[in-house]
Scaffold this active site. Structure first.
Site, short mmCIF file in Angstrom:
data_model
loop_
_atom_site.label_atom_id
_atom_site.label_comp_id
_atom_site.label_asym_id
_atom_site.label_seq_id
_atom_site.Cartn_x
_atom_site.Cartn_y
_atom_site.Cartn_z
NE ARG B 243 75.92 -20.89 23.94
CZ ARG B 243 77.37 -20.21 23.50
NH1 ARG B 243 77.44 -19.27 22.98
NH2 ARG B 243 78.40 -21.16 23.40
CD GLU B 272 72.09 -18.96 18.08
OE1 GLU B 272 73.08 -19.57 17.81
OE2 GLU B 272 72.42 -18.15 19.13
CG HIS B 290 76.31 -18.06 17.88
ND1 HIS B 290 75.47 -19.08 18.36
CD2 HIS B 290 77.56 -18.07 18.24
CE1 HIS B 290 76.37 -19.34 19.55
NE2 HIS B 290 77.44 -18.69 19.36
#
Lengths: 313, 326
Positions: B243, B272, B290
């Site tokens: 993460r 993000e 991602h």
């Protein structure tokens, strides 16, 4: 040894040029205004050639150099050297096996990942700001896909070993079946292509293997299949490759080599299922140095009457 | 409302925001479940929930919408949260635990894909694959141009942060390339012989590349800080498939700008889809939006496992991938 004339066919890494300059009288062919004249002018004294994967000694050049004793290639691929002619004339040929096996195999896996998971395309997507507008698409899993390898030599085996760590079943085509591997053998490239999802070209280029991947093979690999070439451009029928990709008959391609480097078919530039590299299979600092050491070491050994380090002929 | 009456015999599953490819849950499983689609309602969420979800026992999370105390308060009958992701940082696990709400995630179905991406990013950074592809496709490869060399994989010391399911798959893959593996984890794993470092700075000082494979928690927030990055060194590479917030992003960008670390391959970021713009100018950085688990195959597996957990709940069977406290 500084009096020995070595014909260097093309620019190579500066470390190699320096090491050759220190030991020999290096004649740099690419600096000559007219190459064949240059060769004529020095034909009485040239005793060695230093070339690379893209520049070797063909029959014409060998005939023009009556005092040639050794060709030392900065490559493992020797398709640009007329080996038969060298054998005939007792000219030694050395190459650079083993020191680049890992690097080329690593790149093959890198290319597979880059195509299946769209690494380059998604990097472009992020850099262009598109991620702010929406997610990138779904891609294709690598783990567990069947990998077919053309040529199970040093590099082919190294690719197989890596792909196995991704739980990929391995199959291969080779001139002869290898008795001591557990991988599945197919007696033809066509059958191999029909039974794998990722096809990797890892054999050497000879008259027999030119265009070994042709239209039929690519159709057999299919619209979900991926073709990886870390061998030589002429292994694949390039115009057929372009149309297979453009028409969607082939699912994707990762290429490090081309039929007429540095020319790359422009139709491929816009395809997101294609990754194009500029012949960098051995392009690491460590590997190029190791290759250079072999080129120099082989020449030194020859001119000191010692056994060659990595002779091919 | 007529919708609710027609399907009232089906077990109900609350969906506050749809997970990826939700239309496939609908098309394939609407004969099994009645999905309560909160985002389609004109009502504000809290009103929707108090009107329609007081008796709802299960919820299908989307992986991005936080399941926190405020939401849980509005769901007095909730017994199960199913998230199709492996990541759990969007769920207040201790709040769920104290309310007796079970949580089920995707288990390890995505681990191979995420591990594949970590390895792919590492190869890309070390061998400059994305840079080279850009270069060729811009028509810049001519016989006159020289090309900057990459760095070999064999012999590289890889420091894995988090030796869970993903970290183990990364280790297995990189060993085949001749890399040596060490790791840091909450606890040493007795079944693995890789050298264990209890301290991330020490791991970093002894690594050529760090691969971040752990989950995000209070303990791992900004775990990779300036000290860790400086210990990694000028040639060091950092790969993050965990993460974004596990790394102090500002510090990492500074280190990259100043050349204090050698490169990065990043699939996740702190905010993000916003990315520090300094990274766009860098050729020693590979950026991925991602997509660690986002292959067709794994999305299907995640969907299947999510549905499997819901079915098990409604049949009073044990949940296939319940998240256990440890």
């Amino acid at each position: 040894m500084e009096s020995i004339d070595v014909l260097m066919l093309c620019p190579m890494i500066s470390y190699l040029e320096q090491e050759l300059d220190r030991r020999f009288n290096v004649l740099k062919l690419w600096t000559a205004p007219e190459k064949s004249q240059f060769i004529k002018d020095h034909s009485a004294t040239i005793r060695a050639i230093a070339g690379d994967g893209g520049h070797g000694a063909d029959a014409e050049m060998i005939e023009a150099l009556p005092r040639l004793e050794i060709v030392s290639s900065f490559s493992v691929g020797v398709d640009k050297i007329d080996l038969e002619k060298c054998r005939e004339k007792g000219i030694r040929v050395t190459y650079t096996p083993d020191v680049l096996t890992d690097e080329v195999a690593d790149l093959a896996i890198g290319l597979i990942m880059a195509v299946l998971r769209r690494l380059c395309e998604s990097d472009r997507y992020v850099r262009s700001g598109k991620w702010k507008k929406g997610d990138f698409k779904l891609t294709t899993k690598f783990t567990g896909k069947t990998v077919g390898i053309i040529g199970l030599g040093r590099i082919g085996m190294a690719i197989a070993k890596r792909a196995e760590a991704f739980n990929c079943p391995i199959c291969y085509y080779s001139r002869t079946e290898k008795p001591d591997t557990k991988y599945k053998y197919y007696p033809s490239v066509l059958e191999l292509a029909s039974n794998c999802e990722i096809l990797v070209v890892a054999c050497s280029l000879t008259a027999e293997t030119r265009h070994i991947v042709n239209r039929e093979v690519m159709n057999a690999l299919g619209p979900k299949g991926v073709l990886i070439n870390i061998g030589r451009g002429p292994h694949i029928d390039e115009p057929e490759l372009v149309s297979a990709l453009v028409e969607g008959r082939l699912g994707g391609a990762g290429l490090d080599v081309y039929e007429h480097e540095p020319e790359v078919p422009e139709e491929l530039f816009g395809l997101e299922n294609v990754v194009l590299l500029p012949h960098v299979g051995t392009a690491t600092v460590e590997t190029r140095k190791a290759m250079a050491d072999l080129v120099v070491g082989n020449l030194e050994a020859h001119f000191s009457n010692k056994p060659l380090l990595t002779p091919l002929v | 409302m007529a919708h609710g009456i027609i399907h009232s015999h089906l077990p109900r599953v609350l969906v506050v925001r749809p997970p990826d490819s939700f239309y496939l849950y609908q098309s394939q499983h609407s004969h099994k479940f009645h999905f309560l689609k909160a985002w389609e309602s004109p009502l504000p969420l809290d009103q929707f929930l108090s009107t329609h979800a007081r008796n709802v026992q299960t919820m299908l999370s989307c992986g991005r919408f936080p399941i926190d105390v405020d939401l849980l308060c509005l769901l007095p009958s909730l017994r199960l949260v199913v998230t199709p992701s492996a990541g759990l940082n969007h769920i207040d696990l201790s709040e769920c635990r104290s309310r007796g709400v079970a949580v089920a995630n995707a288990g390890s179905v995505a681990s191979c894909d995420v591990a594949d991406l970590a390895v792919g990013l590492l190869i890309d950074v070390l061998r400059k694959i994305s840079v080279a592809d850009r270069y060729v496709k811009q028509g810049l490869w001519t016989s006159k141009t020289s090309y900057s060399l990459g760095s070999k994989l064999r012999g590289k010391r890889i420091g894995i942060v988090g030796l869970g399911s993903i970290g183990q798959e990364v280790a297995k893959r990189l060993e085949a390339f001749g890399c040596s593996i060490s790791y840091n984890s909450r606890k040493q794993k007795q079944s693995f012989s890789y050298p264990f470092y209890s301290n991330v700075v020490e791991l970093s000082a002894n690594s050529d590349a760090l691969v971040i494979c752990c989950g995000l928690s209070d303990q791992t927030h900004h775990l990779i800080n300036k000290e860790v990055l400086l210990a990694l060194g000028k040639e060091g590479v950092i790969i993050n498939v965990g993460r974004g917030a596990i790394i102090d992003e500002k510090e990492m960008v500074q280190c990259l700008v100043q050349g204090d670390i050698g490169g990065a391959g990043l699939d996740v970021f702190e905010n993000e889809p916003s990315i520090p713009k300094e990274l766009f100018a860098m050729d020693n950085v590979v950026l991925s939006p991602h997509r660690g688990a986002f292959t067709h195959e794994t999305l299907t597996s995640m969907r299947e496992i999510a549905v499997g957990n819901l079915e098990a709940f409604f049949s009073n069977k044990p949940l296939p991938s319940r998240v256990m406290d440890d």
